[in-house]
Design a protein around this motif. Structure first.
Motif, PDB file in Angstrom:
ATOM      1  N   GLU A   5       7.713 -37.278  11.893  1.00  9.67           N
ATOM      2  CA  GLU A   5       6.257 -37.396  11.782  1.00  9.67           C
ATOM      3  C   GLU A   5       5.576 -36.882  13.047  1.00  9.67           C
ATOM      4  N   ARG A   6       6.131 -37.232  14.199  1.00  7.33           N
ATOM      5  CA  ARG A   6       5.559 -36.743  15.467  1.00  7.33           C
ATOM      6  C   ARG A   6       5.645 -35.231  15.557  1.00  7.33           C
ATOM      7  N   GLU A  36       5.846 -33.069  13.034  1.00  7.74           N
ATOM      8  CA  GLU A  36       4.888 -32.499  12.086  1.00  7.74           C
ATOM      9  C   GLU A  36       3.469 -32.582  12.634  1.00  7.74           C
ATOM     10  N   TYR A  37       3.133 -33.693  13.275  1.00 12.75           N
ATOM     11  CA  TYR A  37       1.810 -33.849  13.879  1.00 12.75           C
ATOM     12  C   TYR A  37       1.618 -32.813  14.984  1.00 12.75           C
ATOM     13  N   ASP A  38       2.655 -32.648  15.837  1.00 15.30           N
ATOM     14  CA  ASP A  38       2.559 -31.659  16.923  1.00 15.30           C
ATOM     15  C   ASP A  38       2.396 -30.246  16.377  1.00 15.30           C
ATOM     16  N   GLU A  65       1.175 -29.366  13.434  1.00 16.43           N
ATOM     17  CA  GLU A  65      -0.165 -29.271  12.851  1.00 16.43           C
ATOM     18  C   GLU A  65      -1.231 -29.163  13.939  1.00 16.43           C
TER      19      GLU A  65
END
Length: 192
Positions: free
Chosen positions: A44-45, A47-49, A51
């Motif tokens: 998740e981290r 993917e957030y980075d 994005e």
């Protein structure tokens, strides 16, 4: 009887080992659950980075584009704007896409369509930006007809940015007074 005493402790030892193994399996299951949870959190981290980086890059491109558009819009000299058009067209060759039109050219330069139309009325032999784009496509098609004799007319039309063969034929007929096939025949006749 001595044999029974020996087997009894073996069962007890096996039961103790079985209990220890069950405890180890439970511990490993707990560790697996912890690692899977950690992996999901890291995913998740990540993917957030990713994005966030994508959005930052888009924002940077938009900002740079807006700065360039502002510079272009502020140009008072039509000659400078024409020079920018020629440099961008030569570098990016956007006219080779059938979707490229005067609106796309104005957007690429960051000027209004009205400003672009005024520029072409005053600075070029082409009365409109669309006529300029058509001329670029005709020149590209003529070059392809000369340099790529193995290309069929449909391929030439596609690579020169025309939406269809009929438009290519009409534009070349209007520009040089002959069809693409006649032009190619004339070239091969002159070579022999």
């Amino acid at each position: 009887m001595a044999e029974k005493k020996q087997t009894k402790p073996d069962y007890e030892q096996l039961a103790a080992e079985n209990t220890a193994l069950k405890a180890e399996v439970d511990r490993l299951k707990d560790e697996l659950v912890r690692l899977v949870g950690r992996n999901l959190d890291l995913t998740e981290r990540l993917e957030y980075d990713v994005e966030l980086r994508r959005r930052t890059e888009i924002a940077r491109e938009l900002l740079e584009g807006n700065i360039q558009r502002q510079r272009n819009a502020d140009l008072q000299d039509d000659g400078q704007l024409m020079a920018i058009i020629e440099m961008r067209v030569e570098k990016d060759r956007p006219h080779l896409s059938p979707d490229f039109n005067s609106e796309a050219l104005a957007e690429m330069l960051g000027v209004s369509r009205e400003r672009l139309a005024r520029l072409f009325r005053h600075q070029t032999i082409h009365r409109t930006p669309d006529a300029y784009i058509d001329n670029l496509r005709v020149l590209a098609a003529l070059r392809l007809l000369r340099e790529k004799p193995m290309y069929n007319i449909a391929t030439v039309a596609e690579e020169a940015g025309f939406s269809n063969v009929r438009t290519l034929q009409r534009r070349i007929q209007d520009a040089i007074g002959m069809t693409p096939i006649d032009y190619r025949a004339m070239l091969t006749r002159d070579i022999k």
